[in-house]
Design a protein around this motif. Structure first.
Motif, PDB file in Angstrom:
ATOM      1  N   ILE A  40     -28.902  34.249  13.859  1.00  0.00           N
ATOM      2  CA  ILE A  40     -27.903  33.973  12.815  1.00  0.00           C
ATOM      3  C   ILE A  40     -26.504  34.144  13.378  1.00  0.00           C
ATOM      4  O   ILE A  40     -25.626  33.279  13.227  1.00  0.00           O
ATOM      5  N   TRP A  41     -26.287  35.271  14.036  1.00  0.00           N
ATOM      6  CA  TRP A  41     -24.940  35.587  14.529  1.00  0.00           C
ATOM      7  C   TRP A  41     -24.576  34.683  15.699  1.00  0.00           C
ATOM      8  O   TRP A  41     -23.399  34.329  15.863  1.00  0.00           O
ATOM      9  N   ALA A  42     -25.563  34.277  16.495  1.00  0.00           N
ATOM     10  CA  ALA A  42     -25.277  33.342  17.581  1.00  0.00           C
ATOM     11  C   ALA A  42     -24.878  31.977  17.029  1.00  0.00           C
ATOM     12  O   ALA A  42     -23.981  31.304  17.575  1.00  0.00           O
TER      13      ALA A  42
ATOM     14  N   PRO B 157     -19.675  23.617  24.947  1.00  0.00           N
ATOM     15  CA  PRO B 157     -20.961  22.902  25.030  1.00  0.00           C
ATOM     16  C   PRO B 157     -21.659  22.866  23.677  1.00  0.00           C
ATOM     17  O   PRO B 157     -21.508  23.785  22.859  1.00  0.00           O
ATOM     18  N   PRO B 158     -22.414  21.816  23.412  1.00  0.00           N
ATOM     19  CA  PRO B 158     -23.131  21.732  22.135  1.00  0.00           C
ATOM     20  C   PRO B 158     -24.276  22.729  22.081  1.00  0.00           C
ATOM     21  O   PRO B 158     -24.712  23.256  23.103  1.00  0.00           O
ATOM     22  N   ALA B 159     -24.741  22.966  20.885  1.00  0.00           N
ATOM     23  CA  ALA B 159     -25.925  23.805  20.682  1.00  0.00           C
ATOM     24  C   ALA B 159     -26.911  23.045  19.817  1.00  0.00           C
ATOM     25  O   ALA B 159     -26.544  22.139  19.075  1.00  0.00           O
ATOM     26  N   GLY B 160     -28.154  23.421  19.910  1.00  0.00           N
ATOM     27  CA  GLY B 160     -29.178  22.800  19.089  1.00  0.00           C
ATOM     28  C   GLY B 160     -29.597  23.744  17.971  1.00  0.00           C
ATOM     29  O   GLY B 160     -28.779  24.218  17.198  1.00  0.00           O
ATOM     30  N   ARG B 161     -30.868  24.060  17.938  1.00  0.00           N
ATOM     31  CA  ARG B 161     -31.374  24.970  16.917  1.00  0.00           C
ATOM     32  C   ARG B 161     -31.374  26.404  17.448  1.00  0.00           C
ATOM     33  O   ARG B 161     -31.558  26.641  18.648  1.00  0.00           O
ATOM     34  N   PHE B 162     -31.170  27.322  16.546  1.00  0.00           N
ATOM     35  CA  PHE B 162     -31.269  28.748  16.854  1.00  0.00           C
ATOM     36  C   PHE B 162     -32.546  29.231  16.171  1.00  0.00           C
ATOM     37  O   PHE B 162     -32.620  29.312  14.944  1.00  0.00           O
ATOM     38  N   ILE B 163     -33.535  29.543  16.992  1.00  0.00           N
ATOM     39  CA  ILE B 163     -34.903  29.735  16.506  1.00  0.00           C
ATOM     40  C   ILE B 163     -35.318  31.189  16.682  1.00  0.00           C
ATOM     41  O   ILE B 163     -35.145  31.761  17.765  1.00  0.00           O
TER      42      ILE B 163
ATOM     43  N   LEU C  79     -26.148  27.498   7.344  1.00  0.00           N
ATOM     44  CA  LEU C  79     -26.501  27.311   8.755  1.00  0.00           C
ATOM     45  C   LEU C  79     -27.782  26.497   8.902  1.00  0.00           C
ATOM     46  O   LEU C  79     -28.875  27.036   9.086  1.00  0.00           O
ATOM     47  N   GLY C  80     -27.641  25.187   8.855  1.00  0.00           N
ATOM     48  CA  GLY C  80     -28.804  24.319   8.972  1.00  0.00           C
ATOM     49  C   GLY C  80     -29.442  24.329  10.335  1.00  0.00           C
ATOM     50  O   GLY C  80     -30.563  23.842  10.507  1.00  0.00           O
ATOM     51  N   GLU C  81     -28.750  24.866  11.333  1.00  0.00           N
ATOM     52  CA  GLU C  81     -29.323  24.940  12.680  1.00  0.00           C
ATOM     53  C   GLU C  81     -30.271  26.120  12.853  1.00  0.00           C
ATOM     54  O   GLU C  81     -30.881  26.290  13.917  1.00  0.00           O
ATOM     55  N   LEU C  82     -30.430  26.931  11.813  1.00  0.00           N
ATOM     56  CA  LEU C  82     -31.346  28.075  11.876  1.00  0.00           C
ATOM     57  C   LEU C  82     -32.773  27.653  11.570  1.00  0.00           C
ATOM     58  O   LEU C  82     -33.032  26.946  10.592  1.00  0.00           O
ATOM     59  N   LEU C  83     -33.690  28.107  12.401  1.00  0.00           N
ATOM     60  CA  LEU C  83     -35.117  27.888  12.166  1.00  0.00           C
ATOM     61  C   LEU C  83     -35.856  29.166  12.507  1.00  0.00           C
ATOM     62  O   LEU C  83     -35.823  29.618  13.652  1.00  0.00           O
TER      63      LEU C  83
ATOM     64  N   PRO D   7     -30.825  26.476   6.336  1.00  0.00           N
ATOM     65  CA  PRO D   7     -31.784  27.145   7.218  1.00  0.00           C
ATOM     66  C   PRO D   7     -33.213  26.963   6.734  1.00  0.00           C
ATOM     67  O   PRO D   7     -33.461  26.796   5.536  1.00  0.00           O
ATOM     68  N   THR D   8     -34.135  26.995   7.680  1.00  0.00           N
ATOM     69  CA  THR D   8     -35.548  26.801   7.376  1.00  0.00           C
ATOM     70  C   THR D   8     -36.355  27.988   7.880  1.00  0.00           C
ATOM     71  O   THR D   8     -36.119  28.481   8.987  1.00  0.00           O
ATOM     72  N   VAL D   9     -37.296  28.449   7.070  1.00  0.00           N
ATOM     73  CA  VAL D   9     -38.263  29.440   7.513  1.00  0.00           C
ATOM     74  C   VAL D   9     -39.658  28.843   7.357  1.00  0.00           C
ATOM     75  O   VAL D   9     -39.979  28.249   6.320  1.00  0.00           O
TER      76      VAL D   9
END
Length: 788
Positions: free
Chosen positions: A153-155, A170-176, A201-205, A334-336
């Motif tokens: 989350i914090w990243a 630089p770009p980032a993708g998903r934070f899993i 934060l839609g990039e959270l998985l 975010p998705t769980v």
């Protein structure tokens, strides 16, 4: 995509702030993935086995490892690394699955074969994933349950902040995050999930390994509905993968719905017992006391072995289902994913309630090797060069390759600012002024500063800084009080702000600080994160902050106000142990300056050490007590003033100009008590007792100079010359043992004054008197040491 009944559908992904398209459109080779999963299951078990049965151990202490916890994660991690991940994704792996991560990295060519037998040995693979200490790629250090999971989350926030500030980030993708279901018992999880910023934060998985076991037991009852509801209430998309495709096809047959209802209604304990039952007993256990006729008919039609296998067909072990679900996770929030698994899946100990730290015997390892198509004699055998799994490993190795993330710009923090300190001011207020002046005097450095606070920004004197730079938000927000002429703090939230405000959760604050302090090594952009927190609550935040430092996150934590100097607040808000906590924290320098000039020099020096290779975090203990800067006797001469600055950042200086050899007693003070220390010296001198005064800015650095030979080795010689011994009285608004080490330098008699018990609401003078750190108490301690 058509998902089995009981599995939530997911909308296609789309680009959002700071995130690239991260999904793979190619259809997976499920046979190759299955072969890789078999090999990973074997390798992860063999890594633990080699550390225990294969290593000489004469200590009598079990090496340990987690074969069962690793086995439940195999298919989830294989689906990710061998199909769904890209090089810009970042993954936090649950602590007990570290052997799976190392096995995968080995197959990808990211870990030398020589490391595989070295789990938990010196210089080898760490017990839990370590970003700083493991030899292969580890994105997040985990080990403190709950802390590693929330780091994603914090990243994600840290990356969004970088992208809003610095072109070329630089770009980032998903934070899993890969976490166990028992990990959801940790309060840190829910403090983080509940923060309002997180729902954007839609990039959270997050993928929850729902194996229904914790360390000591099967998780009682059925808790999934409660957990799903908690995530949904926080704005997350919730996906549940309970059953695999094989058993889902069975559910569509006559009697299948009754079978589903029977399995879904089972408490966790009953299902786990079903896994341990003999295949011949599975049908009777499924039927129960009063089975529905169509269920009985279905069970009667099924082969014993097939039925035993099909009840193990869970979503978290179905590679095809996992690949598609991971590909189609939404990106607007975010998705769980709750992925049902079996703890110890594929091992002889699968499903056993006591399998958490149990180790397979040699005969069990041989059985597992046979099932996985390998051998105990050649445990690290790779796939044949011409095989499809080997080709897939090579392909994915290229896909996941990352370049180095070196910092691109030289950042030189000034040693001091061009502003005199003439009026009485507290160190807390001096911090606010320093940040405001930094934005004017050194804008290029100020641009790297980001402040954070758990809803105490104004009460920790960040108001001026916030008015100057604004509050950061990932998008523009309406300031409904912009036209209020009586408002002192302008709370304009925009993408160009430099202060991040969190809710009242200190754990979240330090989690974010750690990731903001790691951006230099993740994405090559240096930040100087500074968090303010009420000092009494440093203890509450200590574990996650320490974990962040261990993981390489460098930041500055400001505890303010501190000690019983915050007298009216009473014992509940008076910090006692924090000075020694700071001194004892690895990877951190603890500071407690007394004067505004000292605070300026120490803070700028600390800022120069944050966000770079070999850097260090800092902890500042500040006060709301205004102190006259004249008491510091800062020289006017530029050369002498620079000499004083160097003494300040080395750990301390002498305030008085007595000849140390002529002193009858030396008074050593830290922080807000310096007026009393200096007043006590004047009283003693007027009584014919020559008293010298030492002001420590960092007992931490002085301790290191004395015991480790690090820092400025000359600082103790200047503070307490060896040839000029005298009794010592130490005074600190904190526990007195913090400074007791000073007696060991010369073997002096010593009396340590400080706070040893809870206080009560009072004024400042009564508080100091209550704890014996007032002028009278200091004078009395000095005279007693001298036998008077």
């Amino acid at each position: 995509m058509s998902l089995p009944a009981g599995v939530c559908s997911a909308a296609p992904s789309s680009a959002v702030f700071g995130r690239q398209d991260v999904t793979s459109s190619a259809e997976p080779d499920l046979h190759a993935l299955s072969e890789i999963a078999r090999r990973v299951r074997w390798l992860s078990a063999a890594i633990v086995d080699a550390a225990n049965r294969g290593r000489l151990n004469d200590t009598g202490i079990k090496v340990g490892g987690h074969q069962a916890s690793s086995a439940s994660m195999v298919e989830i991690m294989v689906a990710l690394w061998f199909h769904n991940l890209t090089a810009v994704d970042r993954v936090s792996v649950k602590p007990h699955a570290s052997p799976v991560l190392h096995a995968i990295n080995y197959l990808l060519g990211d870990l030398d074969r020589a490391y595989l037998p070295t789990l938990r040995s010196k210089g080898g693979l760490q017990s839990y994933p370590s970003r700083a200490k493991d030899p292969d790629t580890v994105d997040f250090s985990t080990g403190s349950v709950g802390i590693g999971a929330t780091a994603t989350i914090w990243a994600a926030i840290a990356h969004r902040y970088l992208r809003s500030k610095f072109k070329g980030t630089p770009p980032a993708g998903r934070f899993i995050s890969l976490l166990g279901d028992a990990e959801l018992d940790e309060g840190a999880i829910w403090e983080a999930v509940a923060d309002p910023m997180v729902s954007q934060l839609g990039e959270l998985l997050w993928i929850v390994d729902l194996n229904r076991q914790s360390l000591d037991r099967v998780v009682p009852g059925i808790q999934i509905d409660r957990l799903q509801g908690m995530f949904e209430a926080a704005g997350w998309q919730v996906v549940t993968l309970k059953w695999g495709e094989r058993i889902s096809r069975l559910f569509s047959q006559p009697g299948g719905e009754a079978l589903r209802q029977r399995l879904d209604a089972m408490p966790n304990e009953e299902y786990q017992r079903l896994l341990r039952a003999s295949p011949t007993d599975v049908a009777s256990r499924l039927a129960g006391a009063d089975p529905a006729p169509d269920l009985s008919a279905l069970l009667a039609r099924m082969d014993t072995a097939e039925l035993s296998a099909v009840v193990r067909d869970l979503g978290g072990h179905d590679l095809g289902l996992l690949v598609r679900t991971l590909r189609d996770a939404r990106s607007d929030r975010p998705t769980v994913i709750f992925a049902y698994t079996i703890k110890g899946c594929g091992l002889p100990t699968e499903g056993h309630p006591n399998n958490h730290s149990s180790l397979l015997s040699e005969s069990q390892m041989r059985l597992l090797a046979e099932r996985c198509g390998t051998s105990l004699e050649d445990p690290w055998r790779a796939f044949g060069e011409e095989s499809v799994p080997a080709a897939l490993c090579e392909h994915r190795s290229r896909d996941l390759a990352r370049g180095a993330s070196a910092c691109r710009e030289e950042v030189n923090v000034p040693r001091s600012l061009a502003h005199a300190h003439r009026r009485p001011v507290s160190t807390q207020a001096a911090l606010g002024r320093l940040l405001r002046d930094l934005a004017n005097d050194a804008p290029s450095i100020a641009a790297r500063v980001v402040t954070c606070s758990p809803d105490v920004a104004s009460s920790t004197n960040l108001g001026g800084w916030i008015n100057k730079t604004g509050v950061w938000s990932s998008g523009e927000r309406i300031d409904w009080f912009a036209d209020d002429s009586e408002r002192l703090l302008r709370w304009a939230e925009a993408i160009d702000g430099q202060h991040i405000e969190l809710g009242i959760a200190e754990v979240n604050l330090v989690g974010l600080l750690g990731e903001l302090g790691a951006t230099w090594s993740r994405w090559g952009q240096r930040l100087i994160p500074i968090g303010t927190i009420y000092d009494p609550f440093v203890s509450r935040a200590l574990e996650p902050w320490s974990s962040g430092i261990y993981a390489g996150g460098q930041s500055i934590l400001v505890g303010t106000p501190s000690g019983v100097t915050l007298a009216p607040e009473g014992g509940a808000h008076q910090s006692i142990t924090t000075p020694s906590i700071g001194l004892e924290q690895p990877g951190c320098t603890a500071w407690e300056p007394a004067f505004a000039s000292d605070l300026e020099w120490c803070m700028l020096h600390a800022m120069s050490q944050v966000g770079l290779a070999g850097g260090t975090s800092a902890y500042f203990r500040l006060s709301t007590r205004p102190i006259d800067p004249a008491l510091a006797r800062v020289p006017d001469d530029p050369v002498l003033k620079e000499r004083r600055r160097r003494q300040v950042i080395a750990g301390g200086y002498r305030v008085t100009d007595n000849d140390p050899s002529a002193e009858n007693v030396t008074l050593i003070g830290v922080g807000a008590v310096m007026p009393e220390v200096l007043d006590a010296a004047r009283t003693l001198n007027s009584a014919g007792v020559t008293a010298g005064v030492v002001c420590l800015t960092s007992p931490d650095l002085v301790f290191r100079a004395m015991n480790e030979g690090s820092g400025d080795a000359t600082v103790l010689d200047s503070l307490l010359p060896r040839q000029a011994r005298s009794p010592l009285v130490t005074v600190q608004d904190g526990h007195p043992h913090t400074l007791a080490f000073l007696a060991g330098w010369r073997g002096d008699a010593i009396r340590c004054l400080g706070v040893r018990h809870f206080g009560q609401s009072s004024d400042l003078h009564d508080a100091y008197k209550l704890h014996g750190i007032d002028t009278v108490g200091i004078v009395d301690a000095a005279l007693r040491l001298l036998g008077r």
